[in-house]
Design a protein around this motif. Structure first.
Motif, PDB file in Angstrom:
ATOM      1  N   GLU A 108      58.706 107.943  42.554  1.00 23.03           N
ATOM      2  CA  GLU A 108      58.055 107.999  41.241  1.00 23.03           C
ATOM      3  C   GLU A 108      58.436 106.824  40.358  1.00 23.03           C
ATOM      4  OE1 GLU A 108      58.889 111.738  39.462  1.00 23.03           O
ATOM      5  OE2 GLU A 108      58.059 112.918  41.115  1.00 23.03           O
ATOM      6  N   LEU A 109      59.511 106.116  40.716  1.00 20.70           N
ATOM      7  CA  LEU A 109      59.974 104.980  39.911  1.00 20.70           C
ATOM      8  C   LEU A 109      59.498 103.640  40.451  1.00 20.70           C
ATOM      9  CD1 LEU A 109      63.666 106.075  39.154  1.00 20.70           C
ATOM     10  CD2 LEU A 109      61.694 106.194  37.632  1.00 20.70           C
ATOM     11  N   GLY A 136      70.280 100.940  46.841  1.00 21.42           N
ATOM     12  CA  GLY A 136      69.101 100.090  46.945  1.00 21.42           C
ATOM     13  C   GLY A 136      69.494  98.755  47.551  1.00 21.42           C
ATOM     14  N   VAL A 137      68.496  98.004  47.991  1.00 22.13           N
ATOM     15  CA  VAL A 137      68.725  96.682  48.567  1.00 22.13           C
ATOM     16  C   VAL A 137      67.972  95.650  47.738  1.00 22.13           C
ATOM     17  CG1 VAL A 137      68.482  95.205  50.602  1.00 22.13           C
ATOM     18  CG2 VAL A 137      68.952  97.650  50.889  1.00 22.13           C
ATOM     19  N   VAL A 162      59.768 102.030  48.010  1.00 20.16           N
ATOM     20  CA  VAL A 162      60.583 102.965  48.794  1.00 20.16           C
ATOM     21  C   VAL A 162      59.907 103.074  50.148  1.00 20.16           C
ATOM     22  CG1 VAL A 162      61.498 105.300  49.011  1.00 20.16           C
ATOM     23  CG2 VAL A 162      61.268 104.268  46.745  1.00 20.16           C
ATOM     24  N   ARG A 163      60.597 102.646  51.191  1.00 22.27           N
ATOM     25  CA  ARG A 163      59.963 102.618  52.507  1.00 22.27           C
ATOM     26  C   ARG A 163      60.861 103.272  53.556  1.00 22.27           C
ATOM     27  NH1 ARG A 163      60.558  96.085  53.617  1.00 22.27           N
ATOM     28  NH2 ARG A 163      62.737  96.103  54.290  1.00 22.27           N
ATOM     29  N   TYR A 169      65.300 105.855  55.049  1.00 22.21           N
ATOM     30  CA  TYR A 169      64.652 105.373  53.835  1.00 22.21           C
ATOM     31  C   TYR A 169      65.408 104.180  53.255  1.00 22.21           C
ATOM     32  CZ  TYR A 169      61.415 109.273  53.573  1.00 22.21           C
ATOM     33  OH  TYR A 169      60.403 110.152  53.832  1.00 22.21           O
ATOM     34  N   GLU A 170      64.656 103.244  52.687  1.00 21.49           N
ATOM     35  CA  GLU A 170      65.233 102.092  52.009  1.00 21.49           C
ATOM     36  C   GLU A 170      64.551 101.920  50.656  1.00 21.49           C
ATOM     37  OE1 GLU A 170      66.588  98.836  55.378  1.00 21.49           O
ATOM     38  OE2 GLU A 170      64.556  98.754  54.577  1.00 21.49           O
ATOM     39  N   ILE A 171      65.328 101.565  49.650  1.00 21.90           N
ATOM     40  CA  ILE A 171      64.780 101.228  48.340  1.00 21.90           C
ATOM     41  C   ILE A 171      64.909  99.719  48.177  1.00 21.90           C
ATOM     42  CG2 ILE A 171      65.108 101.432  45.850  1.00 21.90           C
ATOM     43  CD1 ILE A 171      65.997 104.282  46.274  1.00 21.90           C
TER      44      ILE A 171
END
Length: 327
Positions: A108-109, A136-137, A162-163, A169-171
């Motif tokens: 959502e962000l 996060g990256v 976000v994938r 999962y990765e941000i």
């Protein structure tokens, strides 16, 4: 048995503050793994929880189809499998579900600014950033080139995506994306969020220069003055956040010629010749302002071309006149 599992799903979902579908999926995955172990199956297994029993299927995939073969399991074995799965594998699956829930909250962000703390600088230059519940990256390519970070530094970045990659999962964060600048502008200039000022386009060379095309829904309001602020009061904090990135704010014009003139600011433009079929423009500037119009390494004219959508060739007034006589 399934009724008991349904109650388990409801109970765990309530205790963990997780959606029931996520808990059910974790339970089905744990039962599937238990079936594979009990029957020594290497292929994929899919589990369905139906009215009063559990069904398991062997899943075989080819290029163009998926075949599901029922797995014959004795009722007593199924009870044992379900009990084992619920006690052993379910806890592991539940941990994965909780982690997934945390990442999904950040979906959502996407497109918004987030704040985090640098926890690790990787060998390739990527940064691992603590966002609170998750990491996060900030990839090297999404960092402003002149910036350098160390563990413990606080930073702001755009939540780009976000994938899911290789089952995890990765941000992905960014400080170079044009939207990062747009969100910074929205934070500093209330009139943008309120709809009085519209950001039409942004072109950036991160850390060097940016051009922002703006318009106003109120003819009495000067969009450039509003965005820049008194003595640059609104644009200055953004330039500081972007490590000195110079920001040219340009008022939109329906006249291509006028728009091109404005886009080359701060250089003064004395003449413009358009070639619509090529979407190209030749521009004349005073000889002493030629380097200013082009910019260091061509950055000014390059960004002007991006913001207008026209290829812009810049000449001194003398060379512009010579070209005019030749055509």
């Amino acid at each position: 048995m399934v009724k008991n599992l349904r109650r388990l799903i409801e109970q765990v979902a309530k205790e963990k503050n997780l959606p029931e579908w996520l808990v059910e999926r974790a339970l089905r995955n744990s039962i599937a793994l238990a079936v594979k172990k009990s029957q020594k199956i290497r292929e994929d297994v899919e589990v369905q929880l139906e009215d009063d029993h559990i069904k398991a299927y062997l899943v075989r995939r080819s290029k163009d189809q998926t075949i599901k073969l029922p797995i014959d399991i004795e009722p007593a074995d199924m009870d044992r499998i379900a009990a084992y799965a619920a006690k052993e594998e379910f806890l592991k699956e539940l941990e994965r579900a909780e982690e997934e829930r945390s990442y999904l909250e950040f979906v959502e962000l996407e497109g918004e600014i987030v704040v985090g703390i640098v926890r690790k600088v990787q060998e390739d230059g990527d940064l691992l950033v603590d966002l609170g519940k998750v990491m996060g990256v900030l990839p090297k390519k999404e960092q402003i080139p002149k910036e350098h970070y160390k563990v413990g530094d606080r930073l702001r970045a755009l939540l780009l995506e976000v994938r899911k990659r290789r089952g995890k999962y990765e941000i992905i964060l960014s400080r170079t994306h044009p939207r990062f600048l747009k969100k910074l502008l929205e934070a500093e200039v209330p009139e943008i969020k309120e709809g009085y000022i519209k950001v039409e386009a942004i072109a950036r060379e991160p850390g060097e220069r940016a051009k922002v095309l703006v318009s106003s829904t109120d003819s009495r309001m000067d969009p450039v003055g509003v965005v820049v602020g008194v003595r640059g009061s609104k644009i200055a904090p953004i330039t500081e956040e972007l490590s000195g990135e110079r920001i040219d704010v340009i008022k939109k014009s329906d006249s291509v010629e006028e728009l091109i003139k404005r886009s080359l600011a701060p250089a003064p433009v004395s003449a413009v010749r358009l070639f619509p079929e090529e979407k190209r423009a030749e521009v004349a500037v005073p000889k002493e302002k030629l380097s200013l119009a082009i910019g260091k390494g061509g950055v000014n004219v390059r960004l002007a071309s991006k913001i207008t959508g026209w290829r812009i060739d810049v000449y001194s007034e003398e060379d512009f006149e010579k070209l005019t006589k030749m055509t």
